[in-house]
Design an enzyme around this catalytic site. Structure first.
Site, PDB file in Angstrom:
ATOM      1  N   ASN A   1      -8.312   7.294  -4.629  1.00  0.00           N
ATOM      2  CA  ASN A   1      -7.204   6.423  -5.025  1.00  0.00           C
ATOM      3  C   ASN A   1      -6.030   6.541  -4.051  1.00  0.00           C
ATOM      4  O   ASN A   1      -5.411   5.541  -3.690  1.00  0.00           O
ATOM      5  CB  ASN A   1      -6.743   6.739  -6.451  1.00  0.00           C
ATOM      6  CG  ASN A   1      -7.583   5.991  -7.482  1.00  0.00           C
ATOM      7  OD1 ASN A   1      -8.487   5.243  -7.127  1.00  0.00           O
ATOM      8  ND2 ASN A   1      -7.300   6.193  -8.746  1.00  0.00           N
TER       9      ASN A   1
ATOM     10  N   CYS B   1      -3.034   3.262 -12.325  1.00  0.00           N
ATOM     11  CA  CYS B   1      -3.677   4.350 -11.570  1.00  0.00           C
ATOM     12  C   CYS B   1      -2.963   4.733 -10.277  1.00  0.00           C
ATOM     13  O   CYS B   1      -2.517   5.875 -10.135  1.00  0.00           O
ATOM     14  CB  CYS B   1      -5.117   3.984 -11.253  1.00  0.00           C
ATOM     15  SG  CYS B   1      -6.122   3.908 -12.727  1.00  0.00           S
TER      16      CYS B   1
ATOM     17  N   GLY C   1       1.468  -7.316   0.417  1.00  0.00           N
ATOM     18  CA  GLY C   1       2.091  -8.000  -0.717  1.00  0.00           C
ATOM     19  C   GLY C   1       3.275  -7.227  -1.255  1.00  0.00           C
ATOM     20  O   GLY C   1       4.046  -6.625  -0.491  1.00  0.00           O
TER      21      GLY C   1
ATOM     22  N   LYS D   1       0.553   6.465 -10.427  1.00  0.00           N
ATOM     23  CA  LYS D   1       0.558   7.788 -11.079  1.00  0.00           C
ATOM     24  C   LYS D   1      -0.333   8.784 -10.338  1.00  0.00           C
ATOM     25  O   LYS D   1      -0.021   9.961 -10.249  1.00  0.00           O
ATOM     26  CB  LYS D   1       0.223   7.628 -12.557  1.00  0.00           C
ATOM     27  CG  LYS D   1      -1.125   8.073 -13.018  1.00  0.00           C
ATOM     28  CD  LYS D   1      -1.229   7.964 -14.521  1.00  0.00           C
ATOM     29  CE  LYS D   1      -2.643   7.811 -15.016  1.00  0.00           C
ATOM     30  NZ  LYS D   1      -3.659   8.702 -14.547  1.00  0.00           N
TER      31      LYS D   1
ATOM     32  N   PHE E   1      -8.706  -3.862   0.643  1.00  0.00           N
ATOM     33  CA  PHE E   1      -7.411  -3.197   0.425  1.00  0.00           C
ATOM     34  C   PHE E   1      -6.484  -3.277   1.629  1.00  0.00           C
ATOM     35  O   PHE E   1      -5.731  -2.356   1.919  1.00  0.00           O
ATOM     36  CB  PHE E   1      -7.615  -1.750  -0.079  1.00  0.00           C
ATOM     37  CG  PHE E   1      -7.980  -1.748  -1.534  1.00  0.00           C
ATOM     38  CD1 PHE E   1      -9.225  -2.213  -1.933  1.00  0.00           C
ATOM     39  CD2 PHE E   1      -7.076  -1.351  -2.512  1.00  0.00           C
ATOM     40  CE1 PHE E   1      -9.562  -2.290  -3.280  1.00  0.00           C
ATOM     41  CE2 PHE E   1      -7.402  -1.425  -3.860  1.00  0.00           C
ATOM     42  CZ  PHE E   1      -8.651  -1.894  -4.235  1.00  0.00           C
TER      43      PHE E   1
ATOM     44  N   LYS F   1      -1.941  -7.263 -11.670  1.00  0.00           N
ATOM     45  CA  LYS F   1      -2.890  -7.935 -10.778  1.00  0.00           C
ATOM     46  C   LYS F   1      -3.626  -8.986 -11.606  1.00  0.00           C
ATOM     47  O   LYS F   1      -3.504  -8.997 -12.841  1.00  0.00           O
ATOM     48  CB  LYS F   1      -3.858  -6.925 -10.154  1.00  0.00           C
ATOM     49  CG  LYS F   1      -4.802  -6.279 -11.146  1.00  0.00           C
ATOM     50  CD  LYS F   1      -5.823  -5.464 -10.383  1.00  0.00           C
ATOM     51  CE  LYS F   1      -7.069  -5.273 -11.201  1.00  0.00           C
ATOM     52  NZ  LYS F   1      -8.105  -4.576 -10.509  1.00  0.00           N
TER      53      LYS F   1
ATOM     54  N   GLY G   1       0.596  -1.578  -8.036  1.00  0.00           N
ATOM     55  CA  GLY G   1       1.100  -1.229  -9.366  1.00  0.00           C
ATOM     56  C   GLY G   1      -0.074  -0.790 -10.208  1.00  0.00           C
ATOM     57  O   GLY G   1      -1.087  -0.322  -9.684  1.00  0.00           O
TER      58      GLY G   1
HETATM   59  C1  UDX Z   1      -7.659   1.276  -9.152  1.00  0.00           C
HETATM   60  C2  UDX Z   1      -8.892   1.691  -8.328  1.00  0.00           C
HETATM   61  O1  UDX Z   1      -9.266   0.602  -7.462  1.00  0.00           O
HETATM   62  C3  UDX Z   1     -10.034   2.113  -9.222  1.00  0.00           C
HETATM   63  O2  UDX Z   1     -11.124   2.567  -8.443  1.00  0.00           O
HETATM   64  C4  UDX Z   1      -9.538   3.225 -10.144  1.00  0.00           C
HETATM   65  O3  UDX Z   1     -10.554   3.608 -11.043  1.00  0.00           O
HETATM   66  C5  UDX Z   1      -8.304   2.789 -10.908  1.00  0.00           C
HETATM   67  O4  UDX Z   1      -7.302   2.339 -10.003  1.00  0.00           O
HETATM   68  P1  UDX Z   1      -6.900  -0.868 -10.551  1.00  0.00           P
HETATM   69  O5  UDX Z   1      -5.599  -0.160 -10.704  1.00  0.00           O
HETATM   70  O6  UDX Z   1      -7.553  -1.465 -11.758  1.00  0.00           O
HETATM   71  O7  UDX Z   1      -7.999   0.114  -9.913  1.00  0.00           O
HETATM   72  O8  UDX Z   1      -6.681  -2.083  -9.527  1.00  0.00           O
HETATM   73  P2  UDX Z   1      -6.900  -2.362  -7.967  1.00  0.00           P
HETATM   74  O9  UDX Z   1      -7.668  -3.599  -7.834  1.00  0.00           O
HETATM   75  O10 UDX Z   1      -7.404  -1.183  -7.244  1.00  0.00           O
HETATM   76  O11 UDX Z   1      -5.399  -2.680  -7.515  1.00  0.00           O
HETATM   77  C6  UDX Z   1      -4.356  -1.720  -7.627  1.00  0.00           C
HETATM   78  C7  UDX Z   1      -3.055  -2.288  -7.096  1.00  0.00           C
HETATM   79  O12 UDX Z   1      -3.092  -2.434  -5.688  1.00  0.00           O
HETATM   80  C8  UDX Z   1      -2.696  -3.669  -7.650  1.00  0.00           C
HETATM   81  O13 UDX Z   1      -1.323  -3.689  -7.950  1.00  0.00           O
HETATM   82  C9  UDX Z   1      -2.998  -4.620  -6.516  1.00  0.00           C
HETATM   83  O14 UDX Z   1      -2.191  -5.766  -6.537  1.00  0.00           O
HETATM   84  C10 UDX Z   1      -2.686  -3.736  -5.306  1.00  0.00           C
HETATM   85  N1  UDX Z   1      -3.410  -4.129  -4.093  1.00  0.00           N
HETATM   86  C11 UDX Z   1      -4.762  -3.990  -4.040  1.00  0.00           C
HETATM   87  C12 UDX Z   1      -2.713  -4.604  -2.978  1.00  0.00           C
HETATM   88  O15 UDX Z   1      -1.469  -4.723  -2.998  1.00  0.00           O
HETATM   89  N2  UDX Z   1      -3.406  -4.912  -1.843  1.00  0.00           N
HETATM   90  C13 UDX Z   1      -4.766  -4.783  -1.754  1.00  0.00           C
HETATM   91  O16 UDX Z   1      -5.314  -5.083  -0.688  1.00  0.00           O
HETATM   92  C14 UDX Z   1      -5.460  -4.306  -2.884  1.00  0.00           C
END
Ligand code: UDX
Length: 430
Positions: free
Chosen positions: A208, A260, A253, A263, A249, A320, A257
């Site tokens: 993470n 996960c 943007g 924190k 990833f 998201k 948030g």
């Molecule tokens: C994340 C992990 O991906 C997952 O493996 C873990 O179990 C829990 O935490 P999640 O928080 O559900 O999952 O969402 P994720 O799709 O990973 O996005 C997290 C945040 O990163 C979002 O706010 C999203 O908008 C942001 N993000 C993601 C970006 O700003 N840019 C990206 O390229 C990808």
């Protein structure tokens, strides 16, 4: 296999349901009666595509049940998953109170050999902590093992992530218990990695924090692109073609948030500090992330000042797309900043409106994006919902008083937006 999952949040509910769907008998336990009542009447306490259908099917086929009676779940199951929340304390450390309580309950009710599996995201050393609690409070002499089996599912695609994980990590104290977990996961036919308990615990945080680092890195590059006249989406594409980097990833943007990344990065920072290790890399990741919204808000204010009386329409509130989750959502920080400057705020989100109504005060809740646009001086895209990508931009623009479109997630092509008469400001481009 008889499985008990304690905690019916995103991780627990989805994991329990998927295990039932694979043919196991699963009891999901939660101490919040309202949640269990909802689940027993077929109402999902969270929004997750595909979840309701899968829950109903497995309840109907009597493989999945919900109860507040933890003793039932523990006594009837061989494998007990702990999937309770580990929220951050004020100092950023993970709060293990719920994990500790569950461990005590397991100690109290177990009457046979049990495999206790930590699915909650917990700092390294928690496996040992749980083992010690159960050892201390158990009422008879039965044996048990504590395993770490972190969950990597993402909200919005949780079922698919659970059914087709990139990998299954199982941290075990001995070979015997590894076999039981391998058997449980075998039907998924996905890569499995058996490790010691501590390594499995760290894999979750390292993964993470690495993904969060990737996001903050591309956001840092976006800042440079804005000044240099480059386009961060092209830069990310060019980087992503390198198979050592990969394209995932790298979406610049408003930052990360959700429940996960914010924190978990903080918790890993605390772990590093506890071990007296330099954690400046993580400190920078967190600081960059925290600066995303204030930086964007400044760009909005520069264009619209004075803010008093300006009407700003916010498109998207969830942290998201495909979720109604507002935990650590960037929308909340941005709205707070704009309200402080005396702007009027109108909002719309396809699924997070009910949750938002409990949190947001002094904003106008709208029926859809066109309603948000009515009389607005500017629109701001905060969450990249698919339905926003396909809006009729001419209609949107005609509804507005002003002409600014601030895109915090880079979902539009500049030409298209400008053709509709908008002034377009997005991330990582001039
Ligand atoms: C994340 C992990 O991906 C997952 O493996 C873990 O179990 C829990 O935490 P999640 O928080 O559900 O999952 O969402 P994720 O799709 O990973 O996005 C997290 C945040 O990163 C979002 O706010 C999203 O908008 C942001 N993000 C993601 C970006 O700003 N840019 C990206 O390229 C990808």
């Amino acid at each position: 296999m008889n499985v008990c999952v304690i905690g019916t949040g995103y991780v627990g509910l989805v994991t329990g349901t998927v295990f039932a769907d694979l043919g196991n008998e699963v009891i999901c336990v939660d101490n919040v009666k309202k949640k269990i009542d909802m689940l027993n009447s077929g109402v999902m306490p969270i929004y997750e595509p595909g979840l309701r259908e899968m829950v109903l099917r497995n309840v109907e086929e009597k493989r999945l049940s919900f109860t507040t009676k933890i003793s039932d779940g523990i006594r009837k199951s061989k494998v007990i998953f702990i999937a309770v929340g580990t929220p951050p304390k004020a100092n950023g450390e993970s709060d293990l109170t719920a994990v500790e309580e569950v461990a005590r309950e397991i100690a109290r009710y177990m009457d046979d050999y049990k495999i206790i599996v930590n699915k909650s995201t917990v700092p390294v050393g928690t496996g040992n902590f749980v083992r010690n609690i159960i050892e201390k409070f158990k009422r008879n002499n039965c044996d048990f093992d504590v395993v770490s089996n972190p969950e990597f599912l993402k909200e919005g695609s949780a079922i698919a992530d659970c059914l087709y994980p990139d990998r299954i990590v199982i941290g075990v104290p001995n070979h015997h218990v590894a076999m039981a977990l391998l058997e449980l996961y075998a039907p998924l036919e996905r890569p499995m990695l058996i490790t010691d308990v501590e390594s499995a615990e760290i894999i979750k945080y390292a993964s993470n924090a690495f993904l969060a680092t990737k996001i903050s890195f591309i956001n840092f590059i976006a800042n440079i692109c804005e000044k240099a006249g480059a386009d961060v989406t092209l830069v990310a594409k060019g980087m992503g073609y390198d198979s050592r980097i990969g394209s995932h990833f790298l979406q610049a943007g408003l930052g990360f948030g959700g429940s996960c990344f914010p924190k978990d990065t903080l918790s890993l920072l605390c772990t590093a500090k506890k071990f007296k290790e330099d954690a400046s890399i993580l400190e920078s990741v967190i600081k960059l992330n925290e600066n995303r919204v204030p930086r964007f808000a400044n760009r909005i204010m520069e264009k619209l000042k004075p803010m008093k009386g300006k009407v700003i329409g916010i498109l998207g509130l969830a942290f998201k797309p495909n979720t109604d989750d507002l935990r650590d959502a960037k929308s909340l920080v941005l709205i707070r900043d704009l309200l402080k400057k005396k702007a009027s705020i109108k909002v719309f989100d396809p699924v997070a409106m009910d949750n938002a109504k409990n949190i947001l005060k002094n904003v106008t809740f709208c029926k859809n994006a066109y309603d948000v646009a009515k009389g607005a001086d500017a629109l701001v895209v905060v969450t990249e919902w698919n339905e926003f990508k396909l809006l009729n931009l001419d209609k949107l623009r005609q509804n507005m008083r002003g002409s600014y479109l601030f895109d915090g997630r880079n979902i539009y092509a500049r030409e298209r937006v400008e053709r509709a008469g908008f002034k377009y400001i997005c991330i990582g481009m001039r």
